[in-house]
Design an enzyme around this catalytic site. Structure first.
Site, mmCIF file in Angstrom:
data_model
loop_
_atom_site.group_PDB
_atom_site.id
_atom_site.type_symbol
_atom_site.label_atom_id
_atom_site.label_comp_id
_atom_site.label_asym_id
_atom_site.label_seq_id
_atom_site.Cartn_x
_atom_site.Cartn_y
_atom_site.Cartn_z
ATOM 1 N N CYS A 138 11.355 -56.438 3.715
ATOM 2 C CA CYS A 138 9.880 -55.770 3.691
ATOM 3 C C CYS A 138 9.519 -54.625 2.714
ATOM 4 O O CYS A 138 8.339 -54.247 2.435
ATOM 5 C CB CYS A 138 9.658 -55.279 4.947
ATOM 6 S SG CYS A 138 9.813 -56.556 6.314
ATOM 7 N N HIS B 122 3.323 -51.189 4.868
ATOM 8 C CA HIS B 122 3.956 -52.357 5.036
ATOM 9 C C HIS B 122 3.319 -52.719 6.538
ATOM 10 O O HIS B 122 3.296 -51.995 7.539
ATOM 11 C CB HIS B 122 5.344 -52.440 5.254
ATOM 12 C CG HIS B 122 6.033 -53.633 5.697
ATOM 13 N ND1 HIS B 122 5.822 -54.870 5.037
ATOM 14 C CD2 HIS B 122 6.872 -54.058 6.824
ATOM 15 C CE1 HIS B 122 6.291 -55.833 5.970
ATOM 16 N NE2 HIS B 122 7.012 -55.178 6.824
ATOM 17 N N ASN C 112 3.137 -60.360 9.560
ATOM 18 C CA ASN C 112 3.950 -59.671 8.562
ATOM 19 C C ASN C 112 4.616 -60.776 7.598
ATOM 20 O O ASN C 112 5.206 -61.748 8.002
ATOM 21 C CB ASN C 112 5.135 -59.239 9.543
ATOM 22 C CG ASN C 112 6.268 -58.579 8.878
ATOM 23 O OD1 ASN C 112 6.182 -58.688 7.477
ATOM 24 N ND2 ASN C 112 7.236 -57.829 9.233
HETATM 25 O O1 UT7 Z 1 9.072 -55.988 8.983
HETATM 26 C C1 UT7 Z 1 10.310 -55.639 8.959
HETATM 27 C C2 UT7 Z 1 10.646 -54.510 9.967
HETATM 28 N N1 UT7 Z 1 10.279 -54.835 11.162
HETATM 29 C C3 UT7 Z 1 9.718 -54.260 12.000
HETATM 30 O O2 UT7 Z 1 9.306 -53.248 11.689
HETATM 31 C C4 UT7 Z 1 9.557 -54.918 13.643
HETATM 32 C C5 UT7 Z 1 10.008 -53.563 14.383
HETATM 33 N N2 UT7 Z 1 9.859 -54.122 15.773
HETATM 34 C C6 UT7 Z 1 8.746 -54.277 16.404
HETATM 35 O O3 UT7 Z 1 7.610 -54.326 15.930
HETATM 36 C C7 UT7 Z 1 8.908 -54.476 17.734
HETATM 37 O O4 UT7 Z 1 10.054 -54.138 18.270
HETATM 38 C C8 UT7 Z 1 8.326 -55.982 18.433
HETATM 39 C C9 UT7 Z 1 6.996 -55.964 18.150
HETATM 40 C C10 UT7 Z 1 9.364 -57.160 17.791
HETATM 41 C C11 UT7 Z 1 8.606 -55.988 20.146
HETATM 42 O O5 UT7 Z 1 7.932 -55.041 20.511
HETATM 43 P P1 UT7 Z 1 8.806 -54.148 21.716
HETATM 44 O O6 UT7 Z 1 7.654 -53.221 22.283
HETATM 45 O O7 UT7 Z 1 9.883 -53.355 20.910
HETATM 46 O O8 UT7 Z 1 9.190 -55.245 22.843
HETATM 47 P P2 UT7 Z 1 10.529 -55.478 23.208
HETATM 48 O O9 UT7 Z 1 11.521 -56.096 22.134
HETATM 49 O O10 UT7 Z 1 11.231 -54.120 23.796
HETATM 50 O O11 UT7 Z 1 10.448 -56.362 24.633
HETATM 51 C C12 UT7 Z 1 9.468 -55.980 25.671
HETATM 52 C C13 UT7 Z 1 9.565 -57.106 26.526
HETATM 53 C C14 UT7 Z 1 10.757 -57.952 26.778
HETATM 54 O O12 UT7 Z 1 10.848 -58.192 28.307
HETATM 55 P P3 UT7 Z 1 11.637 -57.508 29.299
HETATM 56 O O13 UT7 Z 1 13.045 -57.520 28.814
HETATM 57 O O14 UT7 Z 1 10.993 -56.147 29.282
HETATM 58 O O15 UT7 Z 1 11.273 -58.165 30.572
HETATM 59 C C15 UT7 Z 1 10.645 -59.319 25.862
HETATM 60 O O16 UT7 Z 1 11.184 -60.260 26.285
HETATM 61 O O17 UT7 Z 1 8.483 -58.045 25.953
HETATM 62 C C16 UT7 Z 1 9.043 -59.191 26.071
HETATM 63 N N3 UT7 Z 1 8.797 -60.019 24.756
HETATM 64 C C17 UT7 Z 1 7.633 -60.884 24.796
HETATM 65 N N4 UT7 Z 1 6.658 -61.149 25.824
HETATM 66 C C18 UT7 Z 1 5.529 -61.884 25.317
HETATM 67 C C19 UT7 Z 1 9.290 -60.283 23.624
HETATM 68 N N5 UT7 Z 1 8.329 -61.002 22.562
HETATM 69 C C20 UT7 Z 1 7.550 -61.387 23.430
HETATM 70 C C21 UT7 Z 1 6.652 -62.061 23.279
HETATM 71 N N6 UT7 Z 1 5.639 -62.490 24.091
HETATM 72 N N7 UT7 Z 1 6.226 -62.589 22.051
#
Ligand code: UT7
Length: 334
Positions: free
Chosen positions: A116, A256, A286
């Site tokens: 990125c 980004h 993204n």
């Molecule tokens: O571009 C390169 C750099 N990349 C980034 O900067 C991305 C950085 N990371 C992020 O933007 C975020 O971490 C994400 C958007 C990928 C995820 O958001 P989050 O708030 O960190 O969610 P999480 O991974 O902590 O997951 C929270 C919950 C989980 O469920 P439980 O374990 O709490 O029951 C996930 O399983 O959300 C669940 N989850 C979803 N639910 C519905 C993860 N993906 C999804 C989804 N739909 N698509």
């Protein structure tokens, strides 16, 4: 006369027509429009569906748009740099394919792999060739066909990414415009949080790598999120401080586009209100190396000569960086 700098003198972009909406994704994996929008800020992304077209196709189309807008002969281009993590093939470099496709017969070229942060690393590298006097026209392209490495059964990643390409032309400037300063970082010790394990010399393609899904992008969202919030905000703040700028001096932050919450944190840290932040994550998701030049291309009509832009990115590697660009032309003049 000011020192010779690399000014961005034109931009171009290409986005595939097909849209993948949150409603479409609701039918593919266990997710919801509400979760995607509130956790990321994304509503839809573009997907290059034609299996015979790849990153070089999008990159070349972005370049062709730029050349047409500027009425520029491609034979004048000295160097083509393509930032991508989804090259058409391991080799030849995508830059070779793009240069051939657009008719840049006098150019040499190479790819940069910085995920990125790719466009920023390419911009910084390309600028050196202008500043040194070696080249007069450098084409810097960010392009990624993320749909080629996304696992559309994995809800934690498939909602995030889209396809696209955009580019900028660098030319010499001695009137005080162009790439004024930049800071770049890498930290390879945290590579495993965001990577594609298979296909390289460590894990060459095999039935095992396919079975383990190692030819898809892998991301552990939470640690990447934490590092991105800190990395992007820190590097942008460092750059601004180093150059004695304040939030008021900056016309636009060009971040980004990985997550609206990361962008929000960076803007707040810099004392910049969201009206001064370029945002297109809602429409494109993204697009990895393409997000920053896509923003520049979308906002081009609003940009004015002398506008201070701070470009900032964080991505796999980890890689991160920021550039201060003094815009060199009035957008409306095109
Ligand atoms: O571009 C390169 C750099 N990349 C980034 O900067 C991305 C950085 N990371 C992020 O933007 C975020 O971490 C994400 C958007 C990928 C995820 O958001 P989050 O708030 O960190 O969610 P999480 O991974 O902590 O997951 C929270 C919950 C989980 O469920 P439980 O374990 O709490 O029951 C996930 O399983 O959300 C669940 N989850 C979803 N639910 C519905 C993860 N993906 C999804 C989804 N739909 N698509």
């Amino acid at each position: 006369m000011e020192q010779r700098r690399a000014a961005i003198t034109a931009v171009g972009h290409y986005l595939p027509e097909d849209r993948l909406t949150n409603a479409d994704l609701e039918k593919m994996v266990d997710t919801s429009d509400e979760w995607i929008r509130t956790r990321t800020g994304i509503s839809e992304r573009r997907i290059l569906k034609d299996p015979e077209k790849a990153t070089s196709y999008m990159a070349a189309n972005a370049a062709k748009e730029l050349l047409e807008k500027r009425n520029l002969d491609p034979a004048e281009i000295d160097l083509v740099i393509v930032a991508t993590v989804t090259p058409d093939m391991f080799f030849p470099a995508t830059a070779c394919l793009v240069a051939a496709e657009i008719g840049a017969v006098n150019a040499w070229g190479y790819d940069i792999s910085a995920a990125c942060s790719g466009f920023l690393f390419a911009l910084s590298t390309g600028a050196r060739f202008i500043e040194s006097g070696k080249h007069k026209k450098v084409l810097v392209i960010g392009a990624d066909k993320m749909s080629s490495i996304v696992d559309y059964t994995d809800r934690t990643t498939c909602v995030l990414f889209g396809d696209g390409a955009a580019c900028a032309l660098l030319e010499p400037d001695t009137d005080g415009y162009g790439v004024m300063d930049s800071i770049e970082h890498t930290d390879g010790s945290q590579w495993s949080f965001l990577c594609m394990l298979g296909g390289g010399s460590l894990n060459p393609p095999s039935p095992v790598t396919i079975e383990k899904k190692w030819h898809f992008l892998h991301q552990e969202g939470a640690p990447v999120f934490k590092a991105a919030v800190k990395g992007m905000a820190d590097v942008a703040a460092d750059l601004v401080e180093k150059n004695g700028l304040s939030g008021d001096d900056i016309r636009f932050l060009v971040p980004h586009q990985a997550n609206l919450r990361i962008i929000d944190a960076t803007a707040r840290r810099m004392g910049i209100t969201m009206e001064k932040v370029m945002l297109n994550i809602e429409r494109y998701g993204n697009t990895t190396a393409a997000t920053i030049p896509l923003c520049l291309s979308d906002w081009e009509p609003q940009l004015r000569k002398g506008d201070n832009l701070v470009l900032a990115a964080f991505g796999g590697g980890f890689t991160w960086g920021a550039s201060w660009v003094k815009w060199a032309y009035d957008g409306s003049s095109d």
